[in-house]
Write an enzyme that holds these catalytic residues in place. Structure first.
Site, PDB file in Angstrom:
ATOM      1  N   CYS A  75      16.139  25.975   5.413  1.00 39.39           N
ATOM      2  CA  CYS A  75      17.502  25.639   5.003  1.00 39.39           C
ATOM      3  C   CYS A  75      18.408  26.773   5.448  1.00 39.39           C
ATOM      4  O   CYS A  75      18.210  27.921   5.046  1.00 39.39           O
ATOM      5  CB  CYS A  75      17.569  25.445   3.488  1.00 39.39           C
ATOM      6  SG  CYS A  75      19.242  25.181   2.873  1.00 39.39           S
ATOM      7  N   CYS A 225      25.537  22.341   5.282  1.00 34.62           N
ATOM      8  CA  CYS A 225      24.149  22.386   5.747  1.00 34.62           C
ATOM      9  C   CYS A 225      24.107  23.244   7.005  1.00 34.62           C
ATOM     10  O   CYS A 225      24.679  22.874   8.037  1.00 34.62           O
ATOM     11  CB  CYS A 225      23.629  20.979   6.037  1.00 34.62           C
ATOM     12  SG  CYS A 225      21.947  20.934   6.707  1.00 34.62           S
TER      13      CYS A 225
END
Length: 286
Positions: A75, A225
């Site tokens: 991530c 993101c």
């Protein structure tokens, strides 16, 4: 037994950070992570990130559960938060520049805390072959660039990129006009993506500026993101939506939570992401 945590956020993408260095077994189960990520009954977060001792060439290891309890390979916003978490645990002083080698399920990732507190991350190379995504939208050894995909009641042109996790990028006229709550799950669970997918809906604003909304696999609609922003720049170059300047391609990616600076060094193929990561509060899980 109570468990201490720190909550961090990177452009509104928020995580519970847990110091797991004293043992190999993760201190929360997937079911517990899902509960504590719930914004009504738990603390509320997009995921739980565990810091473990490094092995081999790494200084530390990162392991992560998504908000639904599934395992996340990597991530981008999360690893920036982890770098700042480590920075604080080590007792570093503001203004120091420190680089960490962090082992993730997507490989070795290297974030660097800058003097201004921002974090720049060497995100590694994008993987572009269908088998690497994975997706069935092309032959295993072929790239997926502007390939038609039927989702809902329309056909979309999609480009697929893996940043250690799968991304499906589609360029649209107006990202604000899309109902991500409906479209997101349809893309995520489409049979063309056997391991599900993150989906980025992208609007080109200029020669070096992109606007992006994201539906994350296992987390749903989020404010930002990092891996998705990297995948978006790659897709923009592959589709001709953006042109590189010499041997570099770079863009500011606008997200609902703020901006990320993304640079793709074409000779090395490495992508670099720069953005903020901030501590929100600390607490204890009972």
């Amino acid at each position: 037994m109570s468990l201490s945590f720190q909550k961090y956020q990177g452009l509104g993408n928020d995580f519970l950070l847990i110091d797991n260095r004293h043992q190999e077994e993760l201190l929360l189960t997937p079911e517990q992570a899902q509960f504590w990520c719930d914004r009504h009954f738990g603390v509320g977060a997009d995921g739980v990130i565990f810091l473990l001792r490094g092995t081999g060439e790494s200084d530390y290891r990162m392991r992560m559960y998504n908000a639904d309890g599934s395992v996340a390979q990597m991530c981008g916003n999360g690893i920036r938060c982890l770098a700042k978490f480590i920075f604080a645990l080590e007792g570093r002083s503001a203004g120091e520049i420190v680089r960490y080698r962090i082992d993730t399920l997507a490989g070795l990732i290297v974030p660097e805390v800058q003097a201004d507190g921002q974090v720049t991350v060497d995100m590694g190379k994008p993987r572009l072959l269908a088998q690497q995504i994975p997706t069935t939208l092309a032959a295993a050894d072929q790239k997926v660039v502007d390939v038609p995909l039927t989702v809902g009641d329309r056909q979309w042109l999609v480009t697929c990129v893996s940043m250690g996790n799968p991304h499906c990028v589609t360029f649209v006229e107006d990202v604000a006009a899309l109902d991500l709550a409906v479209l997101g799950p349809q893309f995520e669970h489409h049979p063309a993506f056997p391991q599900r997918t993150n989906t980025e809906f992208v609007q080109v604003l200029g020669s070096d500026r992109l606007r992006m909304r994201v539906w994350e696999r296992g987390a749903g609609m989020t404010l930002a993101c990092g891996t998705g922003a990297c995948a978006t720049l790659v897709a923009a170059v592959l589709t001709g939506c953006l042109s590189p300047g010499g041997d570099q391609a770079q863009a500011t990616v606008e997200l609902p939570g703020g901006d990320l600076q993304i640079r793709w060094d074409l000779p090395s193929q490495h992508l670099y992401m720069t953005g903020p990561a901030l501590a929100v509060f600390s607490g204890t899980l009972p």
